[in-house]
Design a protein around this motif. Structure first.
Motif, PDB file in Angstrom:
ATOM      1  N   ARG A 181      74.480  29.016  44.112  1.00  0.00           N
ATOM      2  CA  ARG A 181      74.833  29.546  42.804  1.00  0.00           C
ATOM      3  C   ARG A 181      76.270  30.020  42.842  1.00  0.00           C
ATOM      4  NH1 ARG A 181      70.382  33.516  40.200  1.00  0.00           N
ATOM      5  NH2 ARG A 181      72.268  34.092  39.073  1.00  0.00           N
ATOM      6  N   CYS A 182      76.950  29.885  41.717  1.00  0.00           N
ATOM      7  CA  CYS A 182      78.333  30.328  41.617  1.00  0.00           C
ATOM      8  C   CYS A 182      78.433  31.799  42.030  1.00  0.00           C
ATOM      9  CB  CYS A 182      78.817  30.148  40.181  1.00  0.00           C
ATOM     10  SG  CYS A 182      80.537  30.653  39.914  1.00  0.00           S
ATOM     11  N   GLU A 183      79.461  32.118  42.788  1.00  0.00           N
ATOM     12  CA  GLU A 183      79.612  33.481  43.293  1.00  0.00           C
ATOM     13  C   GLU A 183      80.267  34.445  42.305  1.00  0.00           C
ATOM     14  OE1 GLU A 183      81.360  33.727  47.165  1.00  0.00           O
ATOM     15  OE2 GLU A 183      80.133  32.098  47.976  1.00  0.00           O
ATOM     16  N   HIS A 184      80.728  33.934  41.162  1.00  0.00           N
ATOM     17  CA  HIS A 184      81.307  34.844  40.179  1.00  0.00           C
ATOM     18  C   HIS A 184      80.192  35.718  39.599  1.00  0.00           C
ATOM     19  CE1 HIS A 184      83.366  36.491  36.719  1.00  0.00           C
ATOM     20  NE2 HIS A 184      84.502  36.070  37.239  1.00  0.00           N
ATOM     21  N   PRO A 185      80.387  37.043  39.544  1.00  0.00           N
ATOM     22  CA  PRO A 185      79.318  37.952  39.101  1.00  0.00           C
ATOM     23  C   PRO A 185      78.870  37.747  37.668  1.00  0.00           C
ATOM     24  CG  PRO A 185      81.408  39.125  39.320  1.00  0.00           C
ATOM     25  CD  PRO A 185      81.605  37.780  39.947  1.00  0.00           C
ATOM     26  N   ASP A 186      79.671  37.109  36.821  1.00  0.00           N
ATOM     27  CA  ASP A 186      79.285  36.895  35.433  1.00  0.00           C
ATOM     28  C   ASP A 186      78.834  35.459  35.191  1.00  0.00           C
ATOM     29  OD1 ASP A 186      78.890  37.851  32.793  1.00  0.00           O
ATOM     30  OD2 ASP A 186      80.713  36.830  32.150  1.00  0.00           O
ATOM     31  N   CYS A 187      78.522  34.732  36.258  1.00  0.00           N
ATOM     32  CA  CYS A 187      78.122  33.335  36.124  1.00  0.00           C
ATOM     33  C   CYS A 187      76.808  33.111  36.862  1.00  0.00           C
ATOM     34  CB  CYS A 187      79.208  32.411  36.684  1.00  0.00           C
ATOM     35  SG  CYS A 187      78.873  30.651  36.449  1.00  0.00           S
ATOM     36  N   ILE A 188      75.903  32.348  36.257  1.00  0.00           N
ATOM     37  CA  ILE A 188      74.617  32.066  36.888  1.00  0.00           C
ATOM     38  C   ILE A 188      74.419  30.568  37.097  1.00  0.00           C
ATOM     39  CG2 ILE A 188      73.525  34.161  35.992  1.00  0.00           C
ATOM     40  CD1 ILE A 188      72.168  32.368  33.862  1.00  0.00           C
ATOM     41  N   LEU A 189      75.490  29.782  37.024  1.00  0.00           N
ATOM     42  CA  LEU A 189      75.364  28.337  37.174  1.00  0.00           C
ATOM     43  C   LEU A 189      75.121  27.948  38.635  1.00  0.00           C
ATOM     44  CD1 LEU A 189      78.149  27.035  34.757  1.00  0.00           C
ATOM     45  CD2 LEU A 189      75.749  27.554  34.275  1.00  0.00           C
ATOM     46  N   TRP A 190      74.355  26.866  38.791  1.00  0.00           N
ATOM     47  CA  TRP A 190      74.004  26.353  40.113  1.00  0.00           C
ATOM     48  C   TRP A 190      74.794  25.080  40.408  1.00  0.00           C
ATOM     49  CZ3 TRP A 190      69.547  27.964  43.167  1.00  0.00           C
ATOM     50  CH2 TRP A 190      68.826  29.014  42.602  1.00  0.00           C
ATOM     51  N   PHE A 191      74.872  24.728  41.684  1.00  0.00           N
ATOM     52  CA  PHE A 191      75.478  23.440  42.055  1.00  0.00           C
ATOM     53  C   PHE A 191      74.980  23.019  43.426  1.00  0.00           C
ATOM     54  CE2 PHE A 191      78.420  26.808  43.312  1.00  0.00           C
ATOM     55  CZ  PHE A 191      78.700  26.508  44.634  1.00  0.00           C
ATOM     56  N   TYR A 192      75.099  21.718  43.689  1.00  0.00           N
ATOM     57  CA  TYR A 192      74.789  21.187  45.009  1.00  0.00           C
ATOM     58  C   TYR A 192      76.123  20.890  45.676  1.00  0.00           C
ATOM     59  CZ  TYR A 192      72.273  18.753  48.684  1.00  0.00           C
ATOM     60  OH  TYR A 192      71.741  18.395  49.905  1.00  0.00           O
ATOM     61  N   ASP A 193      76.373  21.551  46.786  1.00  0.00           N
ATOM     62  CA  ASP A 193      77.689  21.504  47.430  1.00  0.00           C
ATOM     63  C   ASP A 193      77.881  20.196  48.200  1.00  0.00           C
ATOM     64  OD1 ASP A 193      80.072  21.921  48.667  1.00  0.00           O
ATOM     65  OD2 ASP A 193      79.519  23.787  49.662  1.00  0.00           O
ATOM     66  N   ARG A 194      78.583  19.259  47.590  1.00  0.00           N
ATOM     67  CA  ARG A 194      78.855  17.968  48.222  1.00  0.00           C
ATOM     68  C   ARG A 194      80.249  17.906  48.845  1.00  0.00           C
ATOM     69  NH1 ARG A 194      74.741  14.542  46.611  1.00  0.00           N
ATOM     70  NH2 ARG A 194      73.690  15.101  44.657  1.00  0.00           N
ATOM     71  N   THR A 195      80.957  19.038  48.883  1.00  0.00           N
ATOM     72  CA  THR A 195      82.289  19.023  49.478  1.00  0.00           C
ATOM     73  C   THR A 195      82.193  18.742  50.970  1.00  0.00           C
ATOM     74  OG1 THR A 195      82.262  21.413  49.875  1.00  0.00           O
ATOM     75  CG2 THR A 195      83.144  20.663  47.761  1.00  0.00           C
ATOM     76  N   LYS A 196      83.267  18.209  51.536  1.00  0.00           N
ATOM     77  CA  LYS A 196      83.266  17.788  52.937  1.00  0.00           C
ATOM     78  C   LYS A 196      82.980  18.956  53.879  1.00  0.00           C
ATOM     79  CE  LYS A 196      85.980  15.116  56.249  1.00  0.00           C
ATOM     80  NZ  LYS A 196      87.247  14.359  56.472  1.00  0.00           N
ATOM     81  N   ALA A 197      83.579  20.097  53.612  1.00  0.00           N
ATOM     82  CA  ALA A 197      83.404  21.261  54.482  1.00  0.00           C
ATOM     83  C   ALA A 197      82.202  22.114  54.083  1.00  0.00           C
ATOM     84  CB  ALA A 197      84.664  22.118  54.476  1.00  0.00           C
ATOM     85  N   HIS A 198      81.587  21.803  52.939  1.00  0.00           N
ATOM     86  CA  HIS A 198      80.438  22.554  52.428  1.00  0.00           C
ATOM     87  C   HIS A 198      80.759  24.042  52.256  1.00  0.00           C
ATOM     88  CE1 HIS A 198      78.316  18.892  52.933  1.00  0.00           C
ATOM     89  NE2 HIS A 198      78.206  18.967  54.246  1.00  0.00           N
ATOM     90  N   LYS A 199      81.965  24.318  51.741  1.00  0.00           N
ATOM     91  CA  LYS A 199      82.366  25.707  51.527  1.00  0.00           C
ATOM     92  C   LYS A 199      82.627  26.015  50.051  1.00  0.00           C
ATOM     93  CE  LYS A 199      84.303  26.423  56.140  1.00  0.00           C
ATOM     94  NZ  LYS A 199      85.497  26.812  56.927  1.00  0.00           N
ATOM     95  N   ARG A 200      82.082  25.198  49.178  1.00  0.00           N
ATOM     96  CA  ARG A 200      82.256  25.437  47.746  1.00  0.00           C
ATOM     97  C   ARG A 200      81.598  26.754  47.352  1.00  0.00           C
ATOM     98  NH1 ARG A 200      80.015  21.471  42.876  1.00  0.00           N
ATOM     99  NH2 ARG A 200      80.483  22.912  41.138  1.00  0.00           N
ATOM    100  N   ARG A 201      82.288  27.554  46.564  1.00  0.00           N
ATOM    101  CA  ARG A 201      81.790  28.868  46.163  1.00  0.00           C
ATOM    102  C   ARG A 201      81.598  29.005  44.651  1.00  0.00           C
ATOM    103  NH1 ARG A 201      85.812  33.261  48.339  1.00  0.00           N
ATOM    104  NH2 ARG A 201      84.110  34.608  47.567  1.00  0.00           N
ATOM    105  N   TRP A 202      82.247  28.135  43.880  1.00  0.00           N
ATOM    106  CA  TRP A 202      82.293  28.334  42.436  1.00  0.00           C
ATOM    107  C   TRP A 202      81.742  27.116  41.698  1.00  0.00           C
ATOM    108  CZ3 TRP A 202      83.684  33.166  42.810  1.00  0.00           C
ATOM    109  CH2 TRP A 202      84.597  33.558  43.801  1.00  0.00           C
ATOM    110  N   CYS A 203      81.183  27.367  40.513  1.00  0.00           N
ATOM    111  CA  CYS A 203      80.773  26.235  39.678  1.00  0.00           C
ATOM    112  C   CYS A 203      82.000  25.417  39.311  1.00  0.00           C
ATOM    113  CB  CYS A 203      80.060  26.739  38.425  1.00  0.00           C
ATOM    114  SG  CYS A 203      81.090  27.746  37.321  1.00  0.00           S
TER     115      CYS A 203
END
Length: 204
Positions: free
Chosen positions: A156-178
């Motif tokens: 889930r997006c780490e921004h406190p005012d956001c509840i969006l989800w995502f599947y982290d397909r980035t190479k390093a798997h360090k995605r934090r935000w929608c």
């Protein structure tokens, strides 16, 4: 206003397509903006338009369900998906019986056809014109996530005012935000203001 900015940034006409997985985007048909809930599905047409963005349409003209029925069942599937994906993320036991009901309603048959290059390919097509045809592919996406997905990539997006989800397909798997352009930058700006405020206080 996180959600409104995302919609403007992505030039979308509905729920944001930022999840990198159909099951994640299903959850994102509900969002939050300035602490208030945002519902993107308010009619059958809203659901039909959302499905069409994923090339999910009825097999033929017309429909075989009553007004409001698609909206009701789509929201029920979304609620079920949230329960299952949350349990999957937390590595709790999954109650899969209800999801199987959606999968059984997805009546398909093997279909052999040629692609643009003339090569044969085998796929499955639906022969019905009801809700099972529309929600079946979404239910299948949920099932595939539960079978093939990796727990640590469901986020889930780490921004406190956001509840969006995502599947982290980035190479390093360090995605934090929608969306890095929206929630990522908002977070960085807030952190900068905090640091600047602390510096000003020390100087005084």
């Amino acid at each position: 206003m996180v959600v409104s900015e995302i919609l403007h940034e992505e030039t979308l006409t509905g729920a944001p397509m930022l999840g990198d997985h159909l099951a994640m985007d299903l959850l994102n048909t509900e969002a939050r903006n300035d602490g208030k809930a945002i519902e993107f599905w308010n009619s059958d047409d809203d659901v039909l338009q959302w499905l069409a963005r994923y090339d999910i349409t009825l097999a033929a003209e017309g429909k075989t369900f009553a007004a409001g029925e698609l909206l009701t069942q789509a929201k029920a599937l979304r609620s079920l998906a949230r329960q299952l994906i949350s349990a999957f993320k937390e590595e709790r036991p999954l109650e899969i019986g209800e999801l199987n009901q959606y999968l059984r309603a997805f009546d398909t048959a093997p279909h052999l056809a040629r692609d643009a290059e003339g090569k044969l390919k085998l796929s499955r097509i639906s022969h019905s014109n009801g809700i099972g045809t529309l929600l079946g592919p979404v239910a299948q996406a949920i099932a595939e996530l539960l079978v093939e997905g990796k727990v640590d990539l469901v986020k889930r997006c780490e921004h406190p005012d956001c509840i969006l989800w995502f599947y982290d397909r980035t190479k390093a798997h360090k995605r934090r935000w929608c969306s890095m352009a929206i929630c990522g930058n908002r977070y960085k700006a807030a952190q900068f203001r905090k640091r600047s405020g602390s510096s000003d206080a020390v100087q005084e």
